[in-house]
Design a protein around this motif. Structure first.
Motif, PDB file in Angstrom:
ATOM      1  N   SER A 237      58.370  31.950 -11.823  1.00  0.00           N
ATOM      2  CA  SER A 237      58.684  31.407 -10.503  1.00  0.00           C
ATOM      3  C   SER A 237      58.395  29.912 -10.445  1.00  0.00           C
ATOM      4  O   SER A 237      57.411  29.431 -11.025  1.00  0.00           O
ATOM      5  CB  SER A 237      57.855  32.120  -9.433  1.00  0.00           C
ATOM      6  OG  SER A 237      58.079  31.543  -8.165  1.00  0.00           O
TER       7      SER A 237
ATOM      8  N   ASP B 261      55.590  27.453  -5.771  1.00  0.00           N
ATOM      9  CA  ASP B 261      54.143  27.580  -5.630  1.00  0.00           C
ATOM     10  C   ASP B 261      53.608  26.474  -4.734  1.00  0.00           C
ATOM     11  O   ASP B 261      54.287  25.484  -4.458  1.00  0.00           O
ATOM     12  CB  ASP B 261      53.453  27.570  -6.997  1.00  0.00           C
ATOM     13  CG  ASP B 261      53.501  26.232  -7.686  1.00  0.00           C
ATOM     14  OD1 ASP B 261      52.620  25.396  -7.392  1.00  0.00           O
ATOM     15  OD2 ASP B 261      54.405  25.998  -8.510  1.00  0.00           O
TER      16      ASP B 261
ATOM     17  N   SER C 115      52.992  32.997  -6.727  1.00  0.00           N
ATOM     18  CA  SER C 115      54.046  32.462  -7.588  1.00  0.00           C
ATOM     19  C   SER C 115      53.903  33.195  -8.913  1.00  0.00           C
ATOM     20  O   SER C 115      53.014  32.912  -9.709  1.00  0.00           O
ATOM     21  CB  SER C 115      53.851  30.948  -7.771  1.00  0.00           C
ATOM     22  OG  SER C 115      54.815  30.421  -8.649  1.00  0.00           O
TER      23      SER C 115
END
Length: 472
Positions: A84, A87, A185
């Motif tokens: 991912s 964040d 994240s």
């Protein structure tokens, strides 16, 4: 196929279907998800990790005798990475390890750290006694190829569910953890291991998985947390949003070798169905309320208690829970034998985990003792961050060590009570004796200052080439 093998296959199929319904947003009919050496993005950190990790991987399945000989497995392949980019910019990465059967617990861990990075190594054992006819480029049988595809679907679903809860821009400049983040994240690493004997299918190469998760950390600070823990909301909402404080934490971790202890708690099983809600309340408690709320639940109502106090007091006793419950200041504690807290430290100063160990027990204890006996490391307890253990069913892996009798499941790992060879010791006896011997010999060498943890080849190689591990 034996009756026992048939039952195991049926259970795996049922388990797979339940997980798919629970976690996977399945692709459209006919859509194929690539699984061999693929990432969710191109030209990024995920690809960089994939390109280095499998350099030393072999196609030869790992054997039980290699574990007995103290050789780290080399048949683990990093199959896919999900990474991912959303964040909150916190300077700490939490890394963990899991099997497919604990994805629901990983989901809860991720939800407990909104905006923060969690790197999770997921282990998939693939039983393959010999090279099969019709195998793929990596020597996997058609059945194992299907298992790998199914695991990929499960992780794809979990990853997309967590991504959907986050709307942050990924700029790492957000000032409020609650702004656009409903989950962590997430960085997922799917690691498949070809194994020669069924006994190895319940002996997770836990320290290799921890090392893999560590490689995916690219922040100044990092911490290993077990997947069945959840993080207090105060870490994301109170501590890490304070840029002055986090900068000081980074400085002290890097220059003063501070290890920031996160006290761990457990809950009373008599709470029954109310236990999950109670855990949520403890995680949501503000630091200002901990003395009254958590203190009362522990000392007066006995619904909350220090982790493992009833089975391994020395594991967390040095944290000094009575002091913690009544203070709002950080305080130093002295390492004592057996102490094994969870803590945040400088990523660059993290040693390898000893990858000779498989399964549970001894591995984390040895790692913390190795760090604790280094004179330059200092344990400092955080007053406003804590962890809570989430209850879960007994796993096959833990049952290998302690043969637990539970209703309707007389033994979760019957293979371990069969002899390794005719008239020889059982798999359980060999595993337990070998693990204990490795631990005791390592502890003796620790006392003599001659012990060094045995790393896996992937960890050594990737640390030498990954761009974020070259930056200081």
């Amino acid at each position: 196929m034996s009756r026992g093998a048939g039952r195991r296959l049926l259970w795996l199929l049922l388990f797979r279907n339940v997980l798919l319904r629970t976690y996977a947003d399945l692709p459209e009919q006919g859509k194929k998800i690539e699984i061999n050496g693929q990432s969710t993005q191109t030209g990024n950190s995920a690809d960089e990790l994939l390109s280095c990790y499998n350099v030393n991987t072999t196609h030869t399945p790992t054997s039980f005798s290699e574990f007995v000989d103290g050789k780290p497995t080399r048949s683990i392949r990093l199959q896919k990475v999900w990474w991912s980019r959303r964040d909150a910019g916190f300077p700490v990465t939490m890394f963990t390890q899991s099997t497919l059967e604990r994805l629901h617990i990983l989901h809860l861990l991720c939800r407990s750290f909104p905006g923060g990075i969690i790197a999770a190594s997921i282990w998939l054992p693939l039983l393959q006694p010999q090279p099969p006819p019709g195998g793929d480029a990596f020597g996997l049988s058609p059945r194992n190829q299907d298992a790998l595809q199914n695991a990929t679907l499960l992780l794809e679903g979990l990853f997309q569910r967590m991504e959907a809860l986050n709307t942050g821009d990924g700029s790492r400049n957000n000032s409020q953890a609650s702004s656009g983040f409903g989950a962590c994240s997430l960085r997922l690493l799917l690691l498949a291991e070809a194994i020669k004997e069924e006994a190895l299918s319940v002996l997770m190469p836990i320290n290799i998985l921890r090392n893999a998760g560590m490689l995916a950390a690219d922040t100044p600070l990092a911490a290993m947390v077990d997947v069945d823990l959840s993080i207090s909301q105060s870490l994301a909402k109170h501590v890490l949003v304070n840029k002055t404080r986090t900068a000081e934490m980074v400085r002290r971790a890097e220059l003063e070798n501070i290890l920031y202890v996160m006290p761990a708690w457990d809950t009373n099983r008599t709470l029954g169905r109310n236990r999950t809600a109670f855990i949520g309340q403890i995680l949501a408690t503000s630091p200002a309320e901990k003395a009254t709320k958590m203190g009362t639940e522990w000392q007066d109502k006995a619904r909350l208690f220090p982790f493992a106090f009833d089975r391994f007091v020395s594991g967390h006793n040095a944290t000094n829970y009575p002091r913690w419950i009544s203070t709002d200041m950080e305080y130093a504690v002295t390492y004592t034998k057996g102490y094994e807290p969870w803590f945040i430290m400088s990523r660059q100063l993290m040693p390898s985990y000893d990858t000779r160990f498989r399964g549970y027990y001894y591995n984390k204890l040895l790692n913390v003792r190795y760090i604790g006996l280094q004179n330059n490391f200092k344990f400092c307890v955080l007053p406003d961050v804590w962890l809570v253990h989430r209850p879960h069913e007994i796993t096959v892996s833990s049952n290998v060590w302690y043969k637990i009798q539970i209703k309707d499941h007389k033994d979760l790992s019957p293979i371990f009570d069969t002899p390794v060879s005719t008239n020889g010791p059982t798999w359980r006896e060999v595993f337990n004796n070998r693990s204990k011997l490795m631990y005791l010999s390592s502890m003796e060498r620790l006392e003599n200052r001659t012990y060094e943890p045995v790393p896996d080849a992937a960890w050594v190689h990737c640390k030498s080439v990954l761009s974020w591990w070259q930056q200081r």
